[in-house]
Design an enzyme around this catalytic site. Structure first.
Site, PDB file in Angstrom:
ATOM      1  N   THR A 177      -4.172  48.405  23.978  1.00 19.76           N
ATOM      2  CA  THR A 177      -4.534  47.727  22.736  1.00 19.76           C
ATOM      3  C   THR A 177      -3.367  46.999  22.094  1.00 19.76           C
ATOM      4  OG1 THR A 177      -4.209  49.780  21.500  1.00 19.76           O
ATOM      5  CG2 THR A 177      -6.439  49.290  22.260  1.00 19.76           C
ATOM      6  N   CYS A 178      -2.135  47.465  22.308  1.00 19.52           N
ATOM      7  CA  CYS A 178      -0.996  46.789  21.687  1.00 19.52           C
ATOM      8  C   CYS A 178      -0.769  45.415  22.299  1.00 19.52           C
ATOM      9  CB  CYS A 178       0.267  47.636  21.777  1.00 19.52           C
ATOM     10  SG  CYS A 178       0.647  48.288  23.402  1.00 19.52           S
ATOM     11  N   PHE A 179      -1.330  45.170  23.491  1.00 16.71           N
ATOM     12  CA  PHE A 179      -1.209  43.864  24.140  1.00 16.71           C
ATOM     13  C   PHE A 179      -2.551  43.130  24.192  1.00 16.71           C
ATOM     14  CE2 PHE A 179       2.155  46.480  26.235  1.00 16.71           C
ATOM     15  CZ  PHE A 179       3.244  45.804  25.695  1.00 16.71           C
TER      16      PHE A 179
END
Length: 369
Positions: A335-337
């Site tokens: 999710t961070c990317f």
């Protein structure tokens, strides 16, 4: 000017608010109103205005929830994605910050109870706190993906040769109004270096501090207010993703805009599985489309201006679909990317089934990278 609460017999409670000080006048009036009256169909009016009714109450909820994010109150802070919020570690710069958090909890619960959707999206970890679900180290990515990556690197690598260079101790520096506070993660932590032998304990403690213990008084006060209106047992049946949709509503997700602002790793937009993927996205219900966005990016919120503004790690990070060769696996996400890892399934039916299973039960599908 005087603000007032009025209730006569079986009539709705009428709460009068000052437009020039919505936050404080609302706090005063809500805190002095009987809980049972708040659960009823109370009405809001603004002092000096003639308007009253459901539309005015919706306007009040919107103005008030936006005011809660006002930096002057220092109650909530942005996560690195720029779109989600959680309680601030430094809210105690406000003398009455805990009473404000209790008030914020009441307002969020009232919006849920009376079906008034709000435009504040919290971090996944904060929704977990509302539900009584323990946070874990993977939730750090919803607040600070870069820091999450550094913790993962620490766990994945032998740091024996770098211990002195890293200079880490069992403590955390916190800057408040230009002054640095040293918070010890365990007794004497400022003098205990992080080593290969104790790094796992360090990751556990720093995660606990950032996600829970560092904001425990704020969380407790928020929950005290929230559960005054909505008992914990009533929301415990939901997941953190479902609670976000209940509180914020199902977003209007433009699948065409989403597709136009997607990039591919080891796929092309003409590959059959990608063609099937976008056909399925179009066929999904609005709720399931929101779950897919949550699964892939950590939030159901569409950026202002559409998917071209999707952020991650504090900068624009486009939605990305990456090829996975093992077709026996479910899709997963980083999710961070804003990265969806999609196996190259051989038929549309398999893709549809695996994707729906992942977004419905996909908490275990999030990678921490």
């Amino acid at each position: 000017a005087v603000v007032s609460t009025q209730s006569t017999g079986d009539q709705d409670t009428r709460i009068t608010i000052r437009r020039d000080d919505v936050f404080n006048s609302s706090c005063s009036q809500i805190n002095s109103t009987n809980v049972e009256d708040l659960r009823k169909n109370f009405t809001i009016s603004f002092e000096g205005d003639q308007g009253i009714g459901a539309g005015v109450r919706r306007e009040w909820f919107s103005i008030l929830t936006n005011e809660m994010l006002n930096e002057d109150y220092a109650l909530f802070t942005h996560s690195n994605d720029g779109m989600t919020f959680q309680p601030s570690h430094i809210s105690d710069v406000q003398e009455d910050h805990l009473s404000y958090f209790r008030f914020a909890g009441i307002i969020m619960a009232l919006s849920l109870y009376h079906h008034n959707v709000i435009n504040i999206h919290f971090t996944k970890s904060f929704y977990k706190h509302i539900l009584g679900i323990p946070s874990d180290y993977t939730d750090v990515q919803s607040i600070d993906p870069g820091y999450a990556n550094s913790l993962q690197w620490l766990l994945d690598n032998d740091i024996s040769e770098f211990e002195n260079d890293l200079g880490l101790t069992f403590s955390e520096d916190q800057v408040v109004l230009g002054e640095t506070r040293v918070v010890e993660l365990k007794p004497g932590g400022a003098g205990i270096p992080v080593t290969e032998a104790n790094k796992a304990e360090y990751v556990e403690l720093i995660t606990e501090y950032k996600m829970t213990s560092g904001i425990r008084p704020q969380i407790n006060s928020f929950l005290e207010g929230f559960n005054t209106i909505v008992p914990a047992s009533l929301v415990a049946i939901f997941s953190e993703n479902e609670l976000e949709l209940l509180m914020c509503g199902v977003p209007n997700i433009d699948s065409v805009d989403w597709q136009l602002n997607t990039v591919y790793q080891n796929y092309s937009e003409t590959d059959q599985v990608i063609v099937w993927f976008w056909e399925i996205v179009t066929e999904l219900s609005p709720e399931d489309r929101a779950l897919l966005l949550q699964f892939s990016t950590g939030s159901s919120k569409v950026p202002l201006g559409g998917f071209a503004g999707l952020q991650g790690s504090g900068e624009i990070v486009p939605f990305t679909i990456s090829r996975v060769h093992d077709v026996s696996k479910l899709p997963t996400a980083s999710t961070c990317f804003n990265l969806l890892k999609l196996p190259n399934y051989k038929c549309k039916e398999t893709l549809s089934t695996m994707l729906r299973v992942a977004i419905k039960y996909g908490a275990e599908g999030f990678d921490f990278v």
